[in-house]
Design a protein around this motif. Structure first.
Motif: not given
Ligand code: ADP
Length: 374
Positions: A326-330, A365-370
Motif C-alpha cells: 500500500g505504501a509503495m503504491e501510494a 511524501v516521506a511522512r505520508a509513506a511512513a
C-alpha cells in the motif's frame, strides 16, 4: 580472495551494510546477539560480544573488524588489538563514543565548542553546578545510554538522587548546561586508517521524546559559515580522536548561530540514513570503504533535498510487510527501508527516504509513506 569484514552486532546498521558489501565485493560476516537478529542477516554467527573467547573465534576468520553498536567492552577490543587484529574504529577512538565523560574531557583538550559540563559524584557537587547555571542542567549517565535513556533534565539535585545512589566508587555522572538550542544538527565524516577524510553536508535532525524522528539534508537555511564550521568540527574530531570509519557528531545550534557538540557515534548513524538514496555514496558503503581502507566515495547529494522519516513502533496489529504494498503504491517516489524487526511501541523498525527539488513535497511524501506503517 575477497576482503572479509566482520561486524560485531546484528542490528539494522549491520543489516544495511549487506547490500553495499555485496556491491563492493567484500565478504561480510556478522556476530549477532541472538537468533532473532541472525535470522534477518546473511553469514551470521550468534554469540555474546562481551565474551573474549567468542569474539576471538569470530575474528579468526575476518580481515577487519567493525561494529553495529558501541557496546563491545574495551578489554575485549584491546585484547584483539594486542593480538594484531585490525579493529576500526579502534578502542582508543571508540572509548570517546562509549563514555560521555571521557568525550567531554577530550573535546575540551581539542578546543571543540561544547556545553558547560562537569563530572558530579554527589548531590552537593550537582547542586553547585545547577546553582551556577540558572538552577537547571541535563544529567547523563556516561555509559550505556541511547535514544534519550540515561538523559534527564533536572532543576534540583534530588531529581537525580537515584542515579547518584547507584554510582560505584570512582564513578561519576555527567552534568551539562541545559542548552537553549534552536535546532539539532548532525555532521558526518568518514576517515580511513591511512588518513583520508570526506565530509557529508550538515543535516538537521528532529528528535521526539529523545528519539530521532526526521532528518533533512542539507540542513535548511544553513549559511556557508555554519556548514563550514560544522564540517571543520567533524574533521577535527575525526583526526584528533583517530576515528576510522563513519563518525557522526550530534550538534546543537544556538540562536546566536553557535554550534556545540552534543555527542559522538563512530559507526553509520540514523542522521545519515538519507545518504543511502540521497548521496552518491551512502553511509553504509562509505563505512565499509573506510574500515577496509579503500578510497572514499563522493558525498555529494543527488538532489536539492533529501528527507528521512523514521518508522517508529510500526503497526499496532499485523506486520510491516502487510503495509508495504500500500505504501509503495501510494508513494512510488519513496524509498522504504525496513529492518525485519517485530513492531513494538517506540522501536525503530524502518525508515523512508525521499529526495527532490522541493523540500515541502519531499517532507510530505516521506511522512505520508511512513504513516502507512502506523
Ligand atoms: P542519547 O545518548 O540517549 O542519544 P543524548 O546525549 O544525545 O542522549 O541526548 C538526547 C537528547 O536530549 C538530545 O538529542 C537533546 O534533544 C537533549 N539534550 C541532551 N543534552 C542536552 C543539553 N545539554 N541541553 C539541552 N538538551 C539536551
Amino acid at each position: 580472495m575477497a576482503l572479509r569484514v566482520g561486524v560485531i552486532g546484528g542490528g539494522q546498521l549491520a543489516r544495511m551494510m549487506i547490500a553495499p558489501a555485496v556491491e563492493l565485493g567484500l565478504d561480510l560476516r556478522v556476530l549477532a546477539e541472538d537468533e532473532g537478529m541472525a535470522a534477518q542477516l546473511a553469514a551470521t554467527e550468534v554469540g555474546d560480544y562481551h565474551d573474549l573467547e567468542v569474539v576471538r573465534a569470530f575474528v579468526a576468520d575476518v580481515d577487519v573488524v567493525t561494529f553495529d553498536h558501541e557496546h563491545v567492552p574495551q578489554q575485549v577490543l584491546r585484547a584483539l588489538v594486542a593480538e594484531g587484529v585490525a579493529v576500526h574504529p579502534g578502542p582508543d577512538a571508540l572509548q570517546f563514543a562509549q563514555d560521555k565523560l571521557l568525550m567531554r574531557a577530550r573535546l575540551e583538550e581539542l578546543g571543540v565548542p561544547q556545553p558547560d559540563w562537569a563530572p558530579v559524584r554527589d548531590a552537593s557537587e550537582l547542586q553547585a553546578f545547577l546553582d551556577e547555571h540558572d538552577g537547571q542542567g541535563v544529567v547523563k549517565t556516561p555509559r550505556g545510554g541511547y535514544d534519550g535513556k540515561g538523559v534527564r533534565v533536572v532543576r534540583a539535585a534530588s531529581e537525580a538522587q537515584d542515579w547518584l545512589d547507584g554510582l560505584a566508587d570512582g564513578e561519576a555522572l555527567l552534568v551539562e548546561e541545559l542548552v537553549g538550542f534552536v535546532r539539532e544538527l548532525a555532521q558526518q565524516v568518514a576517515r580511513r586508517p591511512s588518513g583520508q577524510i570526506v565530509a557529508y553536508p550538515v543535516v538537521e535532525t528532529v528528535q521526539r521524546e529523545g528519539v530521532c524522528a526526521e532528518v533533512i539534508a542539507p540542513a535548511p537555511h544553513a549559511t556557508d559559515r555554519l556548514a563550514q564550521v560544522a564540517e571543520e568540527i567533524g574533521r577535527s574530531i575525526a583526526e584528533g580522536l583517530g576515528v576510522t570509519g563513519m563518525l557522526a557528531v550530534e550538534l546543537f545550534e544556538t540562536d546566536d548561530e553557535r554550534i556545540l557538540v552534543n555527542e559522538l557515534a563512530m559507526r553509520p548513524h540514523n542522521s545519515g540514513h538519507w545518504s543511502q538514496d540521497g548521496a552518491v555514496t551512502g553511509q553504509f558503503e562509505q563505512h565499509l570503504r573506510a574500515v577496509a581502507d579503500l578510497p572514499l566515495g563522493d558525498t555529494a547529494p543527488h538532489a536539492a533535498w533529501s528527507v528521512m522519516v523514521n518508522i517508529l513502533g510500526g503497526p499496532q496489529s499485523g506486520s510491516l510487510g502487510e503495509r508495504f504494498a500500500g505504501a509503495m503504491e501510494a508513494h512510488p517516489s519513496a524509498k522504504i527501508h525496513t529492518y525485519g524487526k517485530a513492531p513494538r511501541p517506540g522501536r525503530k523498525v524502518g525508515h523512508v527516504n525521499v529526495t527532490g527539488d522541493d523540500l515541502d513535497d519531499a517532507v510530505y511524501v516521506a511522512r505520508a509513506a511512513a504513516a502507512h506503517f502506523d
